[in-house]
Design an enzyme around this catalytic site. Structure first.
Site: not given
Ligand SMILES: *Cc1c(COP(=O)(O)O)cnc(C)c1O
Length: 402
Positions: A87, A109, A376
């Site tokens: 993020k 948000e 992610s």
């Molecule tokens: C917020 C988040 C997501 C989901 O958000 P996307 O916009 O679909 O990438 C996925 N993995 C993690 C670790 C997150 O914090």
């Protein structure tokens, strides 16, 4: 009102009141200028390298790969970024755009608090005033993230309207933007919302696929055969896919949260089971009930728990440029534990969805197949919830056994 811009096939666009449309149009123009500006890119790249710690490694998960006995599973380590997820790539980009526009106040948000923390971090870095809107129901579940945002200097405003959740927080944030656009920038957290946000968020997350292209070539001398990413709003997935879209060598797979199971209706998988509709000012696949109302979504992963999805994913699905599958809460938990135990990496429960699908297909593929899982985020934030859910299932099992 101009709905023509920001269309991905029939998806996306901008379906918002005129006052907001004007503000968004201005953001779109400033973004177009910034993204081709050498100074802007130089500054962004500086922070991505020295503050976030990019490039994030592409790591061969050799223990898991050996155990499964098929395709090589590589992890794109977004979990190693500052603040522990992808993020920050996006919040830094948008905060720098705000700075370039001379705006000294940013708002955002947040649902579970992850995007709020990433926004508050960027605001602290650039010395901006920061207001985070969070549903009061969500805030009760995540007191630590509220405290983190406050430590970082943000003001967290609890939203008591609507369902006191993420949707309510988005509505209040958009209202704030329309009121205060002269000094305020709205940092949106995923590749969703009206034009230009889906394109802008993709642009700032594109660095993930750019690095994968180079790293795969360096390590394996080829394009990866599979890129697999979890899909909530779709920002980490579109960032990991971006430079591979249309490349026939790379199969792109988005993994939606199947919750308790698609058949139960308790999931958050609009691409797997949804209808084309409007949500938050754009057109996409949405989870709807029989009356055509937006359904309440369910997932063990709060970051994936959203009844809509970024419009470009809807387009990629219909154009067959990417494939979308689902993984249940149970399967994600299993993958979460496997990676922790065998690789020494505790993944975010969101990322564990992508990993679970890779672990499903790896044994069916040849040993020279290269899978890249976009990891992610890291899972430290999830251990409390998962421990609680384990205790609950032990309790239920005891009731059944007695
Ligand atoms: C917020 C988040 C997501 C989901 O958000 P996307 O916009 O679909 O990438 C996925 N993995 C993690 C670790 C997150 O914090």
């Amino acid at each position: 009102m101009d709905n023509q811009k920001g269309l991905f096939g029939e998806f996306g666009g901008s379906f918002v009141p005129d006052a907001l449309a004007e503000v968004l149009e201005n953001i779109a123009e400033e973004f177009e200028k910034a993204k081709n500006d050498e100074e802007f890119n130089k500054e962004l790249n500086y922070y991505l390298k020295y503050y976030v710690g990019r490039p994030s490694p592409l790591y061969l998960a050799s223990n898991i790969t050996r155990k499964l006995g098929g395709a090589k599973i590589y992890l794109k380590r977004e979990d190693l970024n500052h603040t522990g997820a992808h993020k920050i790539n996006n919040t830094l980009g948008q905060a720098l755009l705000a700075k370039r526009m001379g705006l000294k106040r940013v708002i955002a948000e947040t649902g579970a608090g992850q995007h709020g923390v990433a926004t508050a971090t960027a605001a602290a870095l650039f010395g901006m005033d920061c207001v985070i809107y969070m549903g009061s129901k969500d805030a009760k579940k995540q007191p630590l993230n509220v405290y983190r945002m406050e430590l970082l200097g943000a003001k967290v405003i609890l939203v008591e309207s609507g369902e006191k959740d993420l949707k309510a927080a988005v509505d209040v944030a958009l209202g704030d933007l329309v009121q205060n656009y002269k000094n305020t920038f709205y940092i949106l957290g995923s590749a969703v919302g009206p034009y230009p946000y889906p394109s802008m968020v993709k642009h700032f997350q594109r660095v993930i696929s750019k690095e994968i292209v180079e790293q795969a070539m360096e390590i394996e001398g080829k394009t990866p055969d599979y890129i697999i990413a979890c899909v909530g709003g779709g920002s980490n997935a579109i960032g990991a896919f971006a430079d591979f879209i249309g490349n026939p060598d790379a199969k792109l797979i988005g993994v939606e949260p199947g919750g308790i199971g698609i058949k139960t209706g308790l999931h958050a998988a609009p691409l797997t089971e949804g209808k084309i509709s409007l949500i938050h000012g754009y057109k996409t696949y949405v989870m709807l009930d029989d009356a055509g109302e937006i359904k309440i979504s369910h997932s063990i992963a709060s970051g994936l728990n959203y009844p809509g999805v970024g419009p470009e994913h809807s387009y990629l699905k219909d154009a067959k440029l990417a494939e979308y599958v689902s993984i249940t809460d149970f399967e994600a938990l299993h993958a979460f534990k496997k990676l922790s135990k065998h690789e020494g990496i505790i993944p975010a429960i969101e990322s564990a969805h992508a990993l679970a699908y890779a672990m499903k297909i790896a044994p069916t593929l040849s040993k020279d197949t290269m899978i890249v899982v976009n990891l992610s985020g890291r899972g430290d934030k999830d251990t409390d919830t998962i421990l609680a859910s384990e205790k609950e299932s032990v309790r239920l099992q005891e009731i059944i056994n007695n």
